[in-house]
Design a protein around this motif. Structure first.
Motif, PDB file in Angstrom:
ATOM      1  N   LEU A 132     -11.162  15.758  26.290  1.00  0.00           N
ATOM      2  CA  LEU A 132     -10.343  15.058  25.306  1.00  0.00           C
ATOM      3  C   LEU A 132     -10.743  15.408  23.879  1.00  0.00           C
ATOM      4  CD1 LEU A 132      -9.930  11.516  26.898  1.00  0.00           C
ATOM      5  CD2 LEU A 132      -8.208  13.306  26.644  1.00  0.00           C
ATOM      6  N   LYS A 133     -12.042  15.578  23.646  1.00  0.00           N
ATOM      7  CA  LYS A 133     -12.507  15.971  22.314  1.00  0.00           C
ATOM      8  C   LYS A 133     -11.857  17.292  21.910  1.00  0.00           C
ATOM      9  CE  LYS A 133     -15.532  15.676  18.796  1.00  0.00           C
ATOM     10  NZ  LYS A 133     -15.454  14.636  17.750  1.00  0.00           N
ATOM     11  N   GLN A 134     -11.781  18.238  22.822  1.00  0.00           N
ATOM     12  CA  GLN A 134     -11.163  19.530  22.528  1.00  0.00           C
ATOM     13  C   GLN A 134      -9.675  19.381  22.220  1.00  0.00           C
ATOM     14  OE1 GLN A 134     -11.929  22.349  25.669  1.00  0.00           O
ATOM     15  NE2 GLN A 134     -14.149  22.119  25.548  1.00  0.00           N
ATOM     16  N   HIS A 135      -8.971  18.590  23.026  1.00  0.00           N
ATOM     17  CA  HIS A 135      -7.532  18.434  22.813  1.00  0.00           C
ATOM     18  C   HIS A 135      -7.226  17.684  21.521  1.00  0.00           C
ATOM     19  CE1 HIS A 135      -5.988  20.300  26.409  1.00  0.00           C
ATOM     20  NE2 HIS A 135      -6.829  19.611  27.173  1.00  0.00           N
ATOM     21  N   ILE A 136      -8.054  16.716  21.169  1.00  0.00           N
ATOM     22  CA  ILE A 136      -7.871  16.026  19.889  1.00  0.00           C
ATOM     23  C   ILE A 136      -8.049  17.013  18.735  1.00  0.00           C
ATOM     24  CG2 ILE A 136      -8.879  14.308  18.334  1.00  0.00           C
ATOM     25  CD1 ILE A 136      -9.533  12.652  20.865  1.00  0.00           C
ATOM     26  N   ALA A 137      -9.091  17.842  18.827  1.00  0.00           N
ATOM     27  CA  ALA A 137      -9.356  18.832  17.778  1.00  0.00           C
ATOM     28  C   ALA A 137      -8.209  19.825  17.646  1.00  0.00           C
ATOM     29  CB  ALA A 137     -10.663  19.566  18.058  1.00  0.00           C
ATOM     30  N   GLU A 138      -7.550  20.140  18.753  1.00  0.00           N
ATOM     31  CA  GLU A 138      -6.432  21.093  18.740  1.00  0.00           C
ATOM     32  C   GLU A 138      -5.105  20.448  18.363  1.00  0.00           C
ATOM     33  OE1 GLU A 138      -6.592  22.682  22.667  1.00  0.00           O
ATOM     34  OE2 GLU A 138      -8.496  23.743  22.325  1.00  0.00           O
ATOM     35  N   GLY A 139      -5.114  19.125  18.158  1.00  0.00           N
ATOM     36  CA  GLY A 139      -3.902  18.430  17.743  1.00  0.00           C
ATOM     37  C   GLY A 139      -2.891  18.219  18.844  1.00  0.00           C
ATOM     38  N   ASN A 140      -3.304  18.246  20.091  1.00  0.00           N
ATOM     39  CA  ASN A 140      -2.358  18.178  21.202  1.00  0.00           C
ATOM     40  C   ASN A 140      -1.782  16.794  21.459  1.00  0.00           C
ATOM     41  OD1 ASN A 140      -2.475  20.926  21.781  1.00  0.00           O
ATOM     42  ND2 ASN A 140      -4.299  20.682  23.062  1.00  0.00           N
ATOM     43  N   PHE A 141      -2.257  15.798  20.714  1.00  0.00           N
ATOM     44  CA  PHE A 141      -1.675  14.462  20.810  1.00  0.00           C
ATOM     45  C   PHE A 141      -0.957  14.067  19.520  1.00  0.00           C
ATOM     46  CE2 PHE A 141      -5.562  14.380  23.507  1.00  0.00           C
ATOM     47  CZ  PHE A 141      -4.920  14.339  24.732  1.00  0.00           C
ATOM     48  N   GLY A 142      -0.870  14.998  18.573  1.00  0.00           N
ATOM     49  CA  GLY A 142      -0.268  14.675  17.281  1.00  0.00           C
ATOM     50  C   GLY A 142      -1.178  13.752  16.491  1.00  0.00           C
ATOM     51  N   LYS A 143      -0.581  12.881  15.679  1.00  0.00           N
ATOM     52  CA  LYS A 143      -1.374  11.897  14.939  1.00  0.00           C
ATOM     53  C   LYS A 143      -1.758  10.763  15.875  1.00  0.00           C
ATOM     54  CE  LYS A 143      -1.404   8.616  11.130  1.00  0.00           C
ATOM     55  NZ  LYS A 143      -0.655   7.983  10.027  1.00  0.00           N
ATOM     56  N   LEU A 144      -3.034  10.487  15.990  1.00  0.00           N
ATOM     57  CA  LEU A 144      -3.500   9.418  16.869  1.00  0.00           C
ATOM     58  C   LEU A 144      -3.146   8.066  16.262  1.00  0.00           C
ATOM     59  CD1 LEU A 144      -7.009  10.793  17.887  1.00  0.00           C
ATOM     60  CD2 LEU A 144      -4.841  11.006  19.110  1.00  0.00           C
ATOM     61  N   THR A 145      -2.631   7.178  17.104  1.00  0.00           N
ATOM     62  CA  THR A 145      -2.195   5.867  16.632  1.00  0.00           C
ATOM     63  C   THR A 145      -2.967   4.709  17.251  1.00  0.00           C
ATOM     64  OG1 THR A 145      -0.468   5.876  18.342  1.00  0.00           O
ATOM     65  CG2 THR A 145       0.140   6.673  16.132  1.00  0.00           C
ATOM     66  N   ARG A 146      -3.280   4.803  18.554  1.00  0.00           N
ATOM     67  CA  ARG A 146      -3.988   3.729  19.245  1.00  0.00           C
ATOM     68  C   ARG A 146      -4.948   4.310  20.279  1.00  0.00           C
ATOM     69  NH1 ARG A 146      -0.953   0.911  22.706  1.00  0.00           N
ATOM     70  NH2 ARG A 146       0.792   2.357  22.638  1.00  0.00           N
ATOM     71  N   VAL A 147      -6.064   3.625  20.476  1.00  0.00           N
ATOM     72  CA  VAL A 147      -7.008   3.978  21.541  1.00  0.00           C
ATOM     73  C   VAL A 147      -7.531   2.682  22.150  1.00  0.00           C
ATOM     74  CG1 VAL A 147      -9.140   5.161  22.151  1.00  0.00           C
ATOM     75  CG2 VAL A 147      -7.711   6.080  20.335  1.00  0.00           C
ATOM     76  N   ARG A 148      -7.622   2.673  23.468  1.00  0.00           N
ATOM     77  CA  ARG A 148      -8.212   1.530  24.169  1.00  0.00           C
ATOM     78  C   ARG A 148      -9.405   2.027  24.977  1.00  0.00           C
ATOM     79  NH1 ARG A 148      -4.696  -2.901  24.425  1.00  0.00           N
ATOM     80  NH2 ARG A 148      -2.528  -2.443  23.852  1.00  0.00           N
ATOM     81  N   GLY A 149     -10.568   1.438  24.763  1.00  0.00           N
ATOM     82  CA  GLY A 149     -11.760   1.815  25.501  1.00  0.00           C
ATOM     83  C   GLY A 149     -12.344   0.621  26.239  1.00  0.00           C
ATOM     84  N   SER A 150     -12.877   0.856  27.417  1.00  0.00           N
ATOM     85  CA  SER A 150     -13.452  -0.225  28.214  1.00  0.00           C
ATOM     86  C   SER A 150     -14.697   0.269  28.945  1.00  0.00           C
ATOM     87  CB  SER A 150     -12.428  -0.725  29.241  1.00  0.00           C
ATOM     88  OG  SER A 150     -13.027  -1.606  30.183  1.00  0.00           O
TER      89      SER A 150
END
Length: 339
Positions: A132-150
């Motif tokens: 996921l770190k790689q895909h975030i860096a490559e912009g594959n999710f566009g602008k991040l808006t929300r994240v839920r962690g548990s």
């Protein structure tokens, strides 16, 4: 062969770290010290080591090349600052400090002495999150808006902290309860994943609860909200009152989303042309456990470590989450002071 010493062995992860050290023929434990000498003797026996009468006996022995600190959290500051001033590389089990200012003081001394540092945030190294770190860096999710962690488990339901590890359910010694204990891991994960795309945390709020009330005056579960500089909203769930942790992460952006079910990753991304229901199996390699990375670093291997500044910042954010829960309001984060 790295020669190390253990200063404090109260943490519930101590047996696992003992096993890791025993599995490495190139690690020699010279001493074990703990304010509870009977506990130190038990751990020393497991490691084939000797006990030390004082911390200074350990730090003045030139053969000791690094320190492993697994004490109660309220003992960290004295041990860490003393060891840092002695120039000893150190692994410090999380959380670094009892609160934000305590962690900041330690980070300042560690940095001033240019001491190698690592803490027990292991989630970064897992294959799914490396991916996921790689895909975030490559912009594959566009602008991040929300994240839920548990990150939850059944510790209170099963009585994990009834006897030997009872101090971990005492915030006067641990600094936090269940929310801070397990939440520290997912908070570090969120801060690390979102570092480049979302900026700093701007304000936080949280709600904590005593759950089963098995441990008086100790939170057993909680939910937090974090607002990042970019506008991203993150939620953080942690506690000891759950039978399992089936939904550890969900991430949303303008051009994609990702979610983890159990240990399986799913990605829906317009950029990647994926629709989500099919498991994502093209995972980045996992890294060794955070403690193993520290032992590797002692052998001059080039491995990623958590910096003292990162550990202190995480402690600051968690401290503010606890303060917000107590005050029942949103709190703005300002630069933490060590004063």
């Amino acid at each position: 062969m790295p020669n190390v010493a253990v200063l404090g062995c109260a943490h519930i992860h101590t047996p696992r770290f003992v096993s890791m050290m025993n599995a490495r023929s190139n690690v020699q434990v010279k001493y074990v010290w703990d304010h509870d000498m009977a506990r130190a003797a038990r751990v020393a026996q497991d490691l084939g080591s000797s006990t030390a009468n004082t911390i200074q006996d350990v730090l003045t022995d030139a053969r000791v090349e690094a320190i492993i600190i697994l004490s109660e959290t309220n003992r960290h500051e004295d041990i860490v600052i003393t060891a840092a001033n002695a120039g000893k590389p150190m692994f410090v089990e999380k959380p670094l400090g009892m609160d934000g200012p305590s962690a900041a003081r330690m980070a300042e001394v560690i940095q001033a002495n240019n001491v190698l540092f690592q803490t027990g945030f292991f989630m970064r190294g897992q294959a799914i999150y490396q991916t996921l770190k790689q895909h975030i860096a490559e912009g594959n999710f566009g602008k991040l808006t929300r994240v839920r962690g548990s990150f939850v488990h059944h510790g209170a339901l099963a009585g994990f902290f009834d006897t030997e590890w009872r101090w971990m359910a005492d915030p006067a010694q641990a600094g936090v309860g269940a929310f801070g204990d397990l939440g520290a891991h997912v908070l570090d994960l969120l801060l690390w994943l979102l570092r480049d795309g979302a900026g700093e945390v701007r304000k936080v709020t949280a709600v904590l609860d005593d759950g089963t009330v098995r441990y008086p005056d100790c939170d057993e579960l909680g939910e937090g909200l974090l607002r990042f500089e970019s506008g991203l909203i993150a939620s953080l769930a942690a506690g000891w009152n759950d039978l399992a942790n089936p939904l550890p992460l969900a991430l949303y952006g303008t051009e994609g989303q990702a979610y983890v079910v159990g240990s399986t990753l799913y990605i829906h991304s317009t950029k990647l042309g994926t629709d989500g229901p099919t498991a994502w199996t093209d995972l980045a390699p996992a890294l060794p456990h955070a403690f193993e990375l520290f032992l590797d670093a002692l052998e001059d291997k080039d491995v990623p470590l958590v910096t003292a500044q990162e550990a202190a910042y995480s402690a600051h954010v968690m401290d503010m989450l606890y303060q917000s829960a107590k005050q029942e309001r949103w709190l703005e984060l300002k630069q933490v002071s060590s004063d």
